[in-house]
Design a protein around this motif. Structure first.
Motif, PDB file in Angstrom:
ATOM      1  N   THR A 157     -11.203   7.933  -1.412  1.00 20.47           N
ATOM      2  CA  THR A 157     -12.140   7.034  -2.087  1.00 20.47           C
ATOM      3  C   THR A 157     -11.575   5.641  -2.301  1.00 20.47           C
ATOM      4  O   THR A 157     -12.316   4.756  -2.727  1.00 20.47           O
ATOM      5  CB  THR A 157     -12.554   7.595  -3.461  1.00 20.47           C
ATOM      6  N   GLY A 158     -10.300   5.441  -2.038  1.00 19.53           N
ATOM      7  CA  GLY A 158      -9.702   4.137  -2.295  1.00 19.53           C
ATOM      8  C   GLY A 158      -9.689   3.808  -3.784  1.00 19.53           C
ATOM      9  O   GLY A 158      -9.763   2.655  -4.177  1.00 19.53           O
ATOM     10  N   GLU A 159      -9.575   4.831  -4.597  1.00 20.55           N
ATOM     11  CA  GLU A 159      -9.646   4.690  -6.039  1.00 20.55           C
ATOM     12  C   GLU A 159      -8.547   3.784  -6.602  1.00 20.55           C
ATOM     13  O   GLU A 159      -8.729   3.117  -7.593  1.00 20.55           O
ATOM     14  CB  GLU A 159      -9.547   6.077  -6.657  1.00 20.55           C
TER      15      GLU A 159
END
Length: 188
Positions: free
Chosen positions: A80-82
């Motif tokens: 998610t590229g959190e």
């Protein structure tokens, strides 16, 4: 006397963990669900940590939970590229909550102090307001006080086999001196 020190240490340990958590909350990095789960687990640990329900033979289950959450965090960050900070901080808080539940002795409590310091360090990157400075000051004071109580508790635990022939001075004056030392450390 010994139970009074142990009770004061328990309260101060929760204060240190709570102040570190508040630094993160005011940095607005946590979701309501993550924060609520942390608060719920830490609140439950007040009573459950002293029962066999969460300690002893169940440690393998807790380690499996930690590994599963680590895998979840890695997948969450990668897919998610959190952001490493948010995922890492959530993982540190989960470790802290589990360690609060299964703490059993000095080693676990020292690990909790280290986790609270990691939480404070991570909070410096997300909370740059005045609130962080205030919470950091409270953290230094409560941390110093708590570590001193931890040391006293450990000394008394080691002395249980030795009969105490004289009264151990642990009164308001002693607490005031300990608080004064905390303030001096904070000011320096």
């Amino acid at each position: 006397m010994i139970t009074r020190i142990a009770r004061l240490h328990k309260i101060s340990l929760y204060a240190v963990i709570g102040v570190a958590f508040l630094c993160v909350v005011f940095g607005e990095l946590l979701t309501f669900l993550s924060g609520g789960l942390f608060v719920g687990a830490v609140a439950a640990s007040w009573w459950l940590s002293e029962t066999d329900l969460v300690r002893g033979t169940n440690r393998l289950w807790w380690n499996g939970l930690v590994l599963a959450f680590l895998a979840y965090t890695v997948v969450q960050v990668v897919t998610t590229g959190e952001g490493y900070l948010k995922g890492g901080l959530r993982f540190i808080l989960m470790l802290t909550a589990i360690k609060m539940l299964i703490r059993d002795g000095a080693r676990d409590e020292l690990q909790l102090y280290a986790l609270s310091f990691l939480t404070i360090a991570a909070a410096t990157t997300v909370n740059d307001g005045v609130t962080y400075g205030l919470f950091f000051g409270v953290y230094v004071l409560s941390g110093t006080f708590s570590l001193a109580l931890f040391h006293l508790k450990e000394e008394f635990d080691h002395r249980e086999a030795i009969p105490l022939t004289q009264r151990i001075p642990f009164d308001r004056r002693y607490m005031a001196v300990l608080a004064g030392i905390s303030v001096v450390i904070f000011v320096s």
